[in-house]
Enzyme design. Structure first.
Site, PDB file in Angstrom:
ATOM      1  N   ASN A  67      -6.073   3.713 -12.721  1.00 12.16           N
ATOM      2  CA  ASN A  67      -5.179   2.251 -12.167  1.00 12.16           C
ATOM      3  C   ASN A  67      -4.021   2.866 -11.985  1.00 12.16           C
ATOM      4  OD1 ASN A  67      -4.123  -0.055 -11.055  1.00 12.16           O
ATOM      5  ND2 ASN A  67      -3.309  -0.862 -13.082  1.00 12.16           N
TER       6      ASN A  67
ATOM      7  N   ASN B 236       1.183   2.939  -2.618  1.00 12.77           N
ATOM      8  CA  ASN B 236       0.564   3.924  -3.560  1.00 12.77           C
ATOM      9  C   ASN B 236      -0.958   4.516  -2.711  1.00 12.77           C
ATOM     10  OD1 ASN B 236       1.761   4.857  -6.717  1.00 12.77           O
ATOM     11  ND2 ASN B 236       1.518   2.887  -6.183  1.00 12.77           N
TER      12      ASN B 236
ATOM     13  N   ASP C 276      -4.352  -3.825 -17.876  1.00 11.98           N
ATOM     14  CA  ASP C 276      -3.553  -2.720 -18.006  1.00 11.98           C
ATOM     15  C   ASP C 276      -3.845  -2.363 -19.146  1.00 11.98           C
ATOM     16  OD1 ASP C 276      -2.712  -3.444 -15.931  1.00 11.98           O
ATOM     17  OD2 ASP C 276      -1.451  -4.951 -16.791  1.00 11.98           O
TER      18      ASP C 276
ATOM     19  N   GLY D 219       0.787  -1.229   0.141  1.00 14.29           N
ATOM     20  CA  GLY D 219       0.242  -0.011   0.020  1.00 14.29           C
ATOM     21  C   GLY D 219       0.775   1.274  -0.002  1.00 14.29           C
TER      22      GLY D 219
ATOM     23  N   ALA E 126       8.620   8.413  -8.455  1.00 15.30           N
ATOM     24  CA  ALA E 126       7.752   8.447  -9.658  1.00 15.30           C
ATOM     25  C   ALA E 126       6.423   7.970  -9.000  1.00 15.30           C
ATOM     26  CB  ALA E 126       7.918   8.161 -11.208  1.00 15.30           C
TER      27      ALA E 126
ATOM     28  N   HIS F 179      -0.521   1.346 -13.276  1.00 15.24           N
ATOM     29  CA  HIS F 179       1.171   0.054 -13.245  1.00 15.24           C
ATOM     30  C   HIS F 179       2.387   1.103 -13.779  1.00 15.24           C
ATOM     31  CE1 HIS F 179       1.500  -3.638 -15.648  1.00 15.24           C
ATOM     32  NE2 HIS F 179       1.950  -2.653 -16.317  1.00 15.24           N
TER      33      HIS F 179
END
Ligand code: GRF
Length: 220
Positions: A111, A18, A149, A16, A177, A113
């Protein structure tokens, strides 16, 4: 900011980091979203206790406890709607979703990726990027579509790949990033400053003067 913050539900499966970057960003009074709830499909997801420690309601809905993917998703959907969620942010959520669930959140589910999509869809993106010898890797925030994706791209960040990079060292550079780009992309999207038009995201007010190429290795 005068307008009400949009309520965002975050879906996780693991550590977690992000999710934490979204929670941290949402604390700012000017951020256009609040994190209404965090849901993990694994009871042992480390992110659950991190969210709870931040005062964000966090629950596990163990996918293993359901007889079908549809039954699991029905419970997930109920939980999100009960929490008044308006947008969903997948952040390391490792379950494939049915087209029915995705359609229920069409243009309201994002989302992140860890690659520059459409390159390196799927797993092990950093190992595959290193093996392929690409000079730029990165991450993508996109609107979720039923295909894995794939979906309209909101934002991407590119990072250099160094000669001595391992999947781990590249992954750490990309992850840093990710933590910056996901809150920024969520903010752009939920505030309506960018939107989906014809399966592309448009609206960002960037001038051609800001559109400098990124060279790697650097050019003299
Ligand atoms: C991130 O690299 C994200 O891009 C990918 O899964 C990873 C999740 O990491 N989808 P964390 O749980 O956010 O730390």
């Amino acid at each position: 900011m005068s307008t009400r913050k949009k309520r965002v539900g975050v879906l996780i499966s693991g550590r977690g980091s992000n999710m934490m970057s979204l929670i941290a960003a949402a604390r700012d009074a000017d951020f256009p979203a609040e994190i209404a709830c965090v849901i993990a499909n694994r009871p042992d997801a480390a992110g659950l206790s991190k969210a709870a420690a931040e005062g964000v309601p966090a629950v596990a809905i163990d996918h293993k406890g359901f007889s079908s993917k549809e039954a699991f998703e029905a419970e997930l959907d109920r939980c999100l709607r009960d929490a008044g969620v308006e947008f969903v942010a997948c952040a390391g959520f490792m379950r494939l979703m049915t087209p029915g669930f995705v359609d229920g959140w069409r243009d309201r589910m994002l989302n992140i990726h860890p690659s520059l999509l459409p390159a390196f869809k799927g797993l092990d993106t950093h190992a595959r990027a290193v093996a392929a010898g690409v000079k730029l890797a990165g991450c993508t925030v996109h609107v979720v579509r039923a295909e894995v994706d794939a979906g309209p791209i909101i934002a991407q960040a590119a990072v250099p790949v160094l000669d001595d990079d391992t999947p781990e060292s590249l992954g750490a550079r990309v992850l840093a990033a990710e933590h910056r780009i996901y809150p920024a992309a969520l903010s752009l999207f939920v505030s309506g400053r960018v939107w989906v038009a014809g399966e592309r995201v448009c609206g960002s007010q960037v001038s051609v003067n800001q559109a400098e190429p990124l060279y790697w290795p650097p050019m003299d």
